[in-house]
Design a protein around this motif. Sequence first.
Motif, mmCIF file in Angstrom:
data_model
loop_
_atom_site.group_PDB
_atom_site.id
_atom_site.type_symbol
_atom_site.label_atom_id
_atom_site.label_comp_id
_atom_site.label_asym_id
_atom_site.label_seq_id
_atom_site.Cartn_x
_atom_site.Cartn_y
_atom_site.Cartn_z
ATOM 1 N N VAL A 69 -7.443 12.282 -0.230
ATOM 2 C CA VAL A 69 -7.722 13.140 0.917
ATOM 3 C C VAL A 69 -7.162 14.529 0.629
ATOM 4 C CG1 VAL A 69 -7.388 13.493 3.396
ATOM 5 C CG2 VAL A 69 -7.559 11.170 2.488
ATOM 6 N N HIS A 70 -8.000 15.553 0.787
ATOM 7 C CA HIS A 70 -7.518 16.911 0.578
ATOM 8 C C HIS A 70 -8.306 17.875 1.443
ATOM 9 C CE1 HIS A 70 -10.900 17.980 -2.280
ATOM 10 N NE2 HIS A 70 -10.940 16.660 -2.363
ATOM 11 N N GLY A 71 -7.725 19.051 1.685
ATOM 12 C CA GLY A 71 -8.334 20.048 2.545
ATOM 13 C C GLY A 71 -8.898 21.209 1.750
ATOM 14 N N SER A 72 -9.922 21.851 2.306
ATOM 15 C CA SER A 72 -10.607 22.926 1.588
ATOM 16 C C SER A 72 -9.827 24.233 1.574
ATOM 17 C CB SER A 72 -11.988 23.175 2.210
ATOM 18 O OG SER A 72 -11.868 23.707 3.518
ATOM 19 N N VAL A 73 -8.837 24.399 2.455
ATOM 20 C CA VAL A 73 -8.062 25.636 2.494
ATOM 21 C C VAL A 73 -6.589 25.373 2.170
ATOM 22 C CG1 VAL A 73 -9.640 26.839 4.037
ATOM 23 C CG2 VAL A 73 -7.782 25.502 5.020
ATOM 24 N N ASP A 74 -6.348 24.406 1.315
ATOM 25 C CA ASP A 74 -4.995 24.093 0.859
ATOM 26 C C ASP A 74 -4.482 25.261 0.021
ATOM 27 O OD1 ASP A 74 -2.700 23.045 -0.385
ATOM 28 O OD2 ASP A 74 -3.568 21.041 -0.538
ATOM 29 N N ALA A 75 -3.382 25.870 0.447
ATOM 30 C CA ALA A 75 -2.825 27.028 -0.262
ATOM 31 C C ALA A 75 -1.944 26.621 -1.430
ATOM 32 C CB ALA A 75 -2.018 27.889 0.709
ATOM 33 N N ALA A 134 2.616 3.427 -9.812
ATOM 34 C CA ALA A 134 1.519 2.512 -10.149
ATOM 35 C C ALA A 134 1.424 2.267 -11.652
ATOM 36 C CB ALA A 134 0.202 3.061 -9.620
ATOM 37 N N LEU A 135 1.899 3.209 -12.463
ATOM 38 C CA LEU A 135 1.933 2.991 -13.903
ATOM 39 C C LEU A 135 2.966 1.949 -14.294
ATOM 40 C CD1 LEU A 135 1.630 6.664 -15.210
ATOM 41 C CD2 LEU A 135 -0.068 4.839 -15.482
ATOM 42 N N ASP A 136 3.963 1.741 -13.438
ATOM 43 C CA ASP A 136 5.101 0.891 -13.776
ATOM 44 C C ASP A 136 5.202 -0.389 -12.953
ATOM 45 O OD1 ASP A 136 5.919 2.880 -15.584
ATOM 46 O OD2 ASP A 136 7.043 3.931 -14.011
ATOM 47 N N HIS A 137 4.479 -0.460 -11.811
ATOM 48 C CA HIS A 137 4.644 -1.586 -10.895
ATOM 49 C C HIS A 137 3.310 -1.946 -10.241
ATOM 50 C CE1 HIS A 137 9.005 -0.892 -11.103
ATOM 51 N NE2 HIS A 137 8.732 0.383 -10.926
ATOM 52 N N PRO A 138 3.170 -3.196 -9.778
ATOM 53 C CA PRO A 138 1.963 -3.575 -9.036
ATOM 54 C C PRO A 138 1.858 -2.805 -7.719
ATOM 55 C CG PRO A 138 3.212 -5.516 -9.740
ATOM 56 C CD PRO A 138 4.088 -4.326 -9.977
ATOM 57 N N VAL A 139 0.651 -2.425 -7.348
ATOM 58 C CA VAL A 139 0.376 -1.678 -6.120
ATOM 59 C C VAL A 139 -0.901 -2.231 -5.501
ATOM 60 C CG1 VAL A 139 -0.228 0.591 -5.180
ATOM 61 C CG2 VAL A 139 1.469 0.436 -6.983
ATOM 62 N N LEU A 140 -0.936 -2.323 -4.174
ATOM 63 C CA LEU A 140 -2.142 -2.825 -3.506
ATOM 64 C C LEU A 140 -3.189 -1.727 -3.348
ATOM 65 C CD1 LEU A 140 -0.666 -5.185 -0.751
ATOM 66 C CD2 LEU A 140 -1.405 -5.732 -3.078
ATOM 67 N N SER A 141 -2.763 -0.522 -3.034
ATOM 68 C CA SER A 141 -3.680 0.617 -2.960
ATOM 69 C C SER A 141 -2.866 1.896 -3.044
ATOM 70 C CB SER A 141 -4.506 0.603 -1.669
ATOM 71 O OG SER A 141 -3.713 0.952 -0.542
ATOM 72 N N LEU A 142 -3.551 2.984 -3.412
ATOM 73 C CA LEU A 142 -2.939 4.308 -3.471
ATOM 74 C C LEU A 142 -3.725 5.249 -2.574
ATOM 75 C CD1 LEU A 142 -2.499 4.749 -7.343
ATOM 76 C CD2 LEU A 142 -0.685 4.235 -5.700
ATOM 77 N N THR A 143 -3.033 5.888 -1.631
ATOM 78 C CA THR A 143 -3.641 6.966 -0.857
ATOM 79 C C THR A 143 -2.955 8.257 -1.252
ATOM 80 O OG1 THR A 143 -4.318 5.577 1.001
ATOM 81 C CG2 THR A 143 -3.996 7.921 1.450
ATOM 82 N N LEU A 144 -3.722 9.148 -1.847
ATOM 83 C CA LEU A 144 -3.218 10.413 -2.372
ATOM 84 C C LEU A 144 -3.628 11.529 -1.435
ATOM 85 C CD1 LEU A 144 -4.380 9.846 -6.062
ATOM 86 C CD2 LEU A 144 -2.111 9.353 -5.106
ATOM 87 N N HIS A 152 0.858 -1.175 0.000
ATOM 88 C CA HIS A 152 0.000 0.000 0.000
ATOM 89 C C HIS A 152 0.903 1.238 0.000
ATOM 90 C CE1 HIS A 152 -3.496 -2.487 0.905
ATOM 91 N NE2 HIS A 152 -2.779 -3.077 1.842
ATOM 92 N N LEU A 153 0.624 2.171 -0.883
ATOM 93 C CA LEU A 153 1.433 3.382 -0.992
ATOM 94 C C LEU A 153 0.625 4.606 -0.593
ATOM 95 C CD1 LEU A 153 3.296 2.867 -4.405
ATOM 96 C CD2 LEU A 153 4.229 2.568 -2.103
ATOM 97 N N VAL A 154 1.271 5.492 0.164
ATOM 98 C CA VAL A 154 0.686 6.769 0.557
ATOM 99 C C VAL A 154 1.613 7.865 0.067
ATOM 100 C CG1 VAL A 154 -0.082 8.220 2.481
ATOM 101 C CG2 VAL A 154 -0.320 5.723 2.623
ATOM 102 N N GLY A 155 1.078 8.816 -0.701
ATOM 103 C CA GLY A 155 1.900 9.896 -1.227
ATOM 104 C C GLY A 155 1.288 11.246 -0.940
#
Length: 357
Positions: free
Chosen positions: A268-274, A125-135, A110-113
């Motif tokens: 996951v993202h925030g509403s006041v991300d600058a 993920a375009l190049d290798h197997p991944v179990l999940s992506l958390t962006l 599982h990858l978190v970026g």
Amino acid sequence: MTASDSILLDGIATRSVTTPRLRANILERTGDDPATPADRTIVFVHGNVSSALFWQETMQGLPADVRPIAVDLRGFGDSEALPIDATRGVRDFSDDLASVLTALDLPAVHLVGWSMGGGVIMQYALDHPVLSLTLQAPVSPYGFGGTRRDGSRLTADDAGCGGGGANPDFVQRLRDGDTSAEAQTSPRSVFRSGYVSADYSSPLEDIWVASMLTTSTAEGNYPGDGTASDNWPGFAAGNHGVLNTMTPKHFDVSGIVDLDTKPPVLWVHGSVDAIVSDASFFDLNHLGALGVIPGWPGEEAAPAQQMVSQTRDVLGAYAAAGGDVIEESWEGVGHAPHLERPEEFRAALLRRIGYGA
């Protein structure tokens, strides 16, 4: 400054991993079992002007039967500061990550970026197997700056994008190890105004600033080169260094929509991300529209990049093509949801990887 010079939180240890590509630094929890199954192993990738140190609180709070690993990208933290070939987009980073995971005998995890790290794990993920992506607050799939909503480029040279857009005083303060908050361009001030919302405060802020100061400003690292341009604001993207890896001519990971095997995605993202938003204060076109940078040629020629909308469009197409996407938009949160709402972030992550299911 290195991670060993900074305060590691309780239960967090640092280790060097040597691969055919580089000597990389990772953070782990002491006592974690290296034999933990891949479906309980989570690898964290930090963003620009930061390091693995930023993941410590998240790692601390995960269940004992989960194995978290945080990797320092090249030129950050305690990893080697090798030059970055930006003509490959973020592939120098993602290929480095692959070499580290191979050295750790982890074929798929599982990858978190976070921020730029979100772009790194989408490329991975375009190049290798991944179990999940958390962006988490990821860079748009079309890069940073210089595109219309559909991802088409505004100019052939990516004017206003890349290494030439870095504030030279901020770069110098990184180089000098400035820990003060006396100037708007100090790393601490940029952290407070850009990385988190105005409501955030933490006794660990010194660690976050120390993490930022591990950024290498050597040639070929941060920020990267630029070239002169006949287009406003007078410079265009270069081919080397961190900021140029995310310019539209070098970076496009929207191809995740076409993956045959689509890992589950949490966004996951925030509403006041600058930094990453549809009106980013780090997007020179948006600053031009506000009058901060003179001579803006207007909305038709130089519109602000709709970063969040672009991500929503691409992930919407990913879902329509059979992918499983969960979006979490958190009101009042800035560019670092994992710092501002740590328990909520961990809970969302654990649900995404199927923990306890």
